[in-house]
Enzyme design. Structure first.
Site: not given
Ligand SMILES: *Cc1c(COP(=O)(O)O)cnc(C)c1O
Length: 380
Positions: A50, A147, A263, A311
């Site tokens: 993802k 969640r 800054y 930046m």
């Molecule tokens: C992102 C995610 C993972 C992967 O988790 P890692 O900690 O990066 O191994 C697995 N399952 C779900 C539902 C996720 O959202």
């Protein structure tokens, strides 16, 4: 003098003008996936790609994982699945968010043969009223993360009428070994998955794979481990490092009177100190929380960030670096090793995340589009 590792592919013309060079070792990603697969034994390890494979490039990563033997992929949203389908035509692709936006949101699933993870009663009814009986899907069961996921009473109510190919849940505290919620969620998931006897079961992320067999079930979903981040920050990181990030020095100066840097004038320098300013800043994902807290490597020594991250620029105090390493056009290594030789000190992704007060996931997914990217170690 710091060396840029030998090129496997020449930089594109524009890369010569980029302020940062990001080198992504696909061989290390494949090896890290093999590690996860080996830990799973006869069970399966998927690949979580993802968010553009945590910022590293879902096309390249998808291809290399498929070549290493990965058969199941997880993405977050349908668009990511559609793009991934082009590079892994034969693989199973699950979309963690499920369909977004009602009936119209189902089109990409059918067009690209994606499997939704259905996370709510609403998504389940949507899928059932539009998808062909034969179209495979997964079900996300709520066990304590609160969640996404179908709450327990609904999971019981739906059980007799659904036959998902996969049931999943997600651990809230997998990176905190011995946290009581791990065992609570494992038990809750064991009970719920028994309601769906024909489905495969998946609970573990990267940390879960390292936690051990109890939470492995049938299929693991490792993400961060593939990209070299430490899934269990309380233990040493034994994964292969994937990234090198080198930032180009735009300007060098020797200080000849007491001065402040940047800054807010938060960093003081004295006559005889040396400063080097690189061409990257918080717009490149190098958080302002790194101000006077982050480190880089130059000429074999650690050099601290001097004052605020701006930046597009960061200034380093390079007083401790060997003089011949400090010149305009040199590179400061922010992630990885300065050169590939054995025993060279490294500044890891985990180090940078700690200095920024965040986690390696956020560093990776914030990596700048302005960096030139180079892939090495792939099967091509
Ligand atoms: C992102 C995610 C993972 C992967 O988790 P890692 O900690 O990066 O191994 C697995 N399952 C779900 C539902 C996720 O959202």
């Amino acid at each position: 003098m710091s060396k840029i590792p030998p090129l496997e592919r020449p930089f594109s013309a524009s890369a010569a003008h980029a302020g940062g060079l990001l080198t992504i070792n696909l061989g290390a990603i494949a090896n890290n996936w093999r590690r996860m697969a080996a830990l799973m034994g006869e069970k399966e390890a998927a690949g979580v790609v993802k968010a553009n494979a945590y910022g590293l490039g879902a096309d390249a990563v998808g291809r290399v994982l498929a070549a290493a033997g990965c058969r199941t992929f997880f993405v977050a949203v349908p668009e990511e699945g559609v793009a991934l389908r082009r590079v892994v035509p034969g693989a199973v692709i699950y979309v963690l968010s499920g369909p977004i936006g009602g009936a119209e949101g189902l089109a990409p699933f059918f067009a690209a043969n994606l499997r939704p993870i259905l996370n709510s009663w609403e998504q389940v009814s949507l899928w059932r009223s539009h998808a062909p009986e034969s179209a495979a899907y997964g079900l996300h069961l709520e066990t304590g993360m609160n969640r996404l996921g179908i709450p327990q009473p609904e999971a019981y109510a739906l059980a007799s009428s659904l036959s998902p190919a996969l049931v999943i849940s997600h651990l809230a505290c997998a990176d905190i070994p011995n946290h009581p919620l791990i065992e609570e969620q494992r038990q809750a998931f064991s009970e719920l998955r028994a309601l769906y006897p024909t489905a495969r079961a998946s609970l573990a992320n990267s940390a879960g794979v390292l936690l051990g067999r109890d939470v492995h079930f049938d299929l693991a979903r490792p993400g961060i481990a593939l990209y070299g981040g430490n899934p269990l920050p309380t233990q040493p990181n034994t994964l292969e490092q994937v990234l090198t990030l080198q930032l180009k020095v735009l300007q060098v100066r020797r200080v000849d009177s007491p001065q402040s840097v940047g800054y807010g004038a938060t960093y003081q320098v004295q006559p005889g100190n040396w400063l080097a300013t690189v061409a990257a800043g918080y717009a490149d994902g190098l958080s302002r929380t790194l101000s006077s807290a982050g480190w880089g490597l130059l000429g074999g020594v650690r050099v601290p960030m001097a004052g605020r991250v701006s930046m597009d620029l960061i200034t380093f105090d390079v007083t401790n670096a060997p003089r011949q390493a400090v010149y305009e056009g040199a590179v400061i290594t922010l992630i990885g090793q300065e050169d590939a030789s054995e025993g060279t000190q490294a500044h890891s992704l985990d180090d940078l995340a700690r200095e920024a007060g965040t986690i390696p996931y956020e560093i990776l997914t914030s990596l700048s589009h302005r960096y030139a990217r180079r892939y090495v170690g792939g099967a091509s």
